[in-house]
Design an enzyme around this catalytic site. Structure first.
Site, PDB file in Angstrom:
ATOM      1  CE  LYS A 167      -3.014   3.050   2.673  1.00 13.43           C
ATOM      2  NZ  LYS A 167      -3.277   3.440   3.996  1.00 13.43           N
ATOM      3  N   GLY A 228      -7.715   9.222  10.149  1.00 14.16           N
ATOM      4  CA  GLY A 228      -7.698   9.251  11.588  1.00 14.16           C
ATOM      5  C   GLY A 228      -8.811  10.272  12.122  1.00 14.16           C
ATOM      6  CB  ALA A 254      -8.055   7.783   5.313  1.00 12.54           C
ATOM      7  N   GLY A 255     -10.473   7.902   7.260  1.00 11.20           N
ATOM      8  CA  GLY A 255     -11.556   8.917   7.721  1.00 11.20           C
ATOM      9  C   GLY A 255     -12.976   8.064   7.974  1.00 11.20           C
ATOM     10  CG  ASN A 276      -5.387   1.158  12.413  1.00  6.09           C
ATOM     11  OD1 ASN A 276      -4.076   1.410  12.380  1.00  6.09           O
ATOM     12  ND2 ASN A 276      -5.857   0.603  13.296  1.00  6.09           N
ATOM     13  CB  THR A 277      -8.168   5.689  13.654  1.00  2.00           C
ATOM     14  OG1 THR A 277      -6.832   6.001  13.439  1.00  2.00           O
ATOM     15  CG2 THR A 277      -8.436   6.349  14.994  1.00  2.00           C
TER      16      THR A 277
END
Length: 325
Positions: A167, A228, A254-255, A276-277
């Site tokens: 990635k 995040g 993301a987001g 992830n977050t």
């Protein structure tokens, strides 16, 4: 003698009965039907019917309805459309439990310097998230230049024994963590020429996404919102345009903040979501991982079902004809 069984050539000796073949295939006692040379063979003839050279045999069973809904990246099929990262968890055990609950098959890992002198009994991430069980996706998180991103990918390839799937992200600044798209183009070209299968993080820009596809990236990963942030998809129509014009998998990256964000990405037609977050920063990460898995599944099914058109005014569910008052 050679016979064809469900399209595969198998060798059997003279005097082999159909029942012997069924036993050899571990199908004795199973609910099956057999077609021999395009003629149905009744069950009570399995013992008496002998195989002959060049027989064509089809064996069928009942399965659940529906189509295979896997998707493919760089020639490899995946059933789970949820991809997860490994950062920000409180410990390795929480990481393991959350990833298991997510049902993910692709797991991203950052490449960092080893802690020389660490306790030899300290667990290594790849001992907890085994490459035998998951497709490990090295990423270039934290890279702000093409050179650093390319070096990181090459180290990841070495670490994982020649693994080509990576990635790519080349970031512009520490505050926003938005991609530096110009540098991303350069890095993607270098990595593709070096034989990597590149999944690439980029802005939710349809023009940039198409160029990255043309460069040879195997998947394009537009952001939903800043890394995040948990803000969810800010520009759904941009994501929709990217999906409609793509010939490679599109995965939101993301987001994402909660399960409804993941469902929306899938309803837009995305092939998957990387997060992830959203899981690691939840009060109960394992429970959130399970929720994200369900959100992905619900959004995908809604996309395949085809939602009703939006209307400005009400439309009664029950007919008004035949009212008794």
């Amino acid at each position: 003698m050679r016979v064809s069984v469900n399209g595969d050539i198998r060798e059997y000796g003279e005097g082999t009965a159909i029942s012997d073949m069924v036993a050899d295939l571990d199908l004795t006692g199973k609910r099956i039907a057999i077609e021999l040379n395009k003629e149905i063979l009744p069950f009570d003839q399995y013992v008496s019917q002998m195989l002959k050279a060049d027989d064509q045999i089809e064996i069928v069973q009942a399965i659940g309805g529906g189509q295979d809904d896997s998707f493919t990246i760089a020639g490899q099929k995946f059933d789970s459309r949820l991809l997860v990262g490994t950062g920000k968890y409180k410990d390795m055990e929480e990481t393991r439990l959350a990833i298991e609950a997510s049902g993910a098959e692709i797991v991203t890992v950052a490449i960092r310097r080893t802690n020389i002198g660490q306790n030899k009994d300290e667990p290594n991430l790849l001992d907890v998230i085994s490459p035998d069980k998951y497709t490990i996706l090295p990423n270039t998180a934290g890279c702000f230049t093409t050179e650093d991103a390319v070096r990181t990918c090459r180290l990841g390839r070495e670490l994982l024994g020649g693994h080509k799937l990576v990635k790519l992200e080349v970031l512009a600044d520490q505050k926003t963590l938005f991609p530096d798209v110009a540098e991303t183009f350069v890095a993607a070209e270098l990595l593709v020429k070096d034989g990597f299968d590149v999944m690439v993080y980029t802005n939710d820009d349809p023009i940039a996404a198409k160029r990255l596809e043309d460069i040879g990236c195997v998947a394009v990963m537009p952001l939903a919102a800043p890394i995040g942030s948990g803000l969810g998809i800010r520009n759904p129509y941009n994501i929709l345009t990217i999906v409609e014009n793509a010939n490679v998998p599109i995965l939101v990256d993301a987001g994402v903040g909660t399960a409804s964000d993941a469902a929306l990405a899938m309803e837009l037609g995305c092939d998957g979501v990387l997060m992830n977050t959203a899981i690691a920063a939840a009060q109960k990460p394992t429970l959130m991982a399970s929720a994200m898995k369900k959100g992905i599944q619900a959004g995908r099914e809604a996309y395949l079902a085809g939602r009703m058109p939006k209307k400005r005014f009400a439309s009664a569910s029950s007919p008004l004809d035949g009212m008794f008052f």
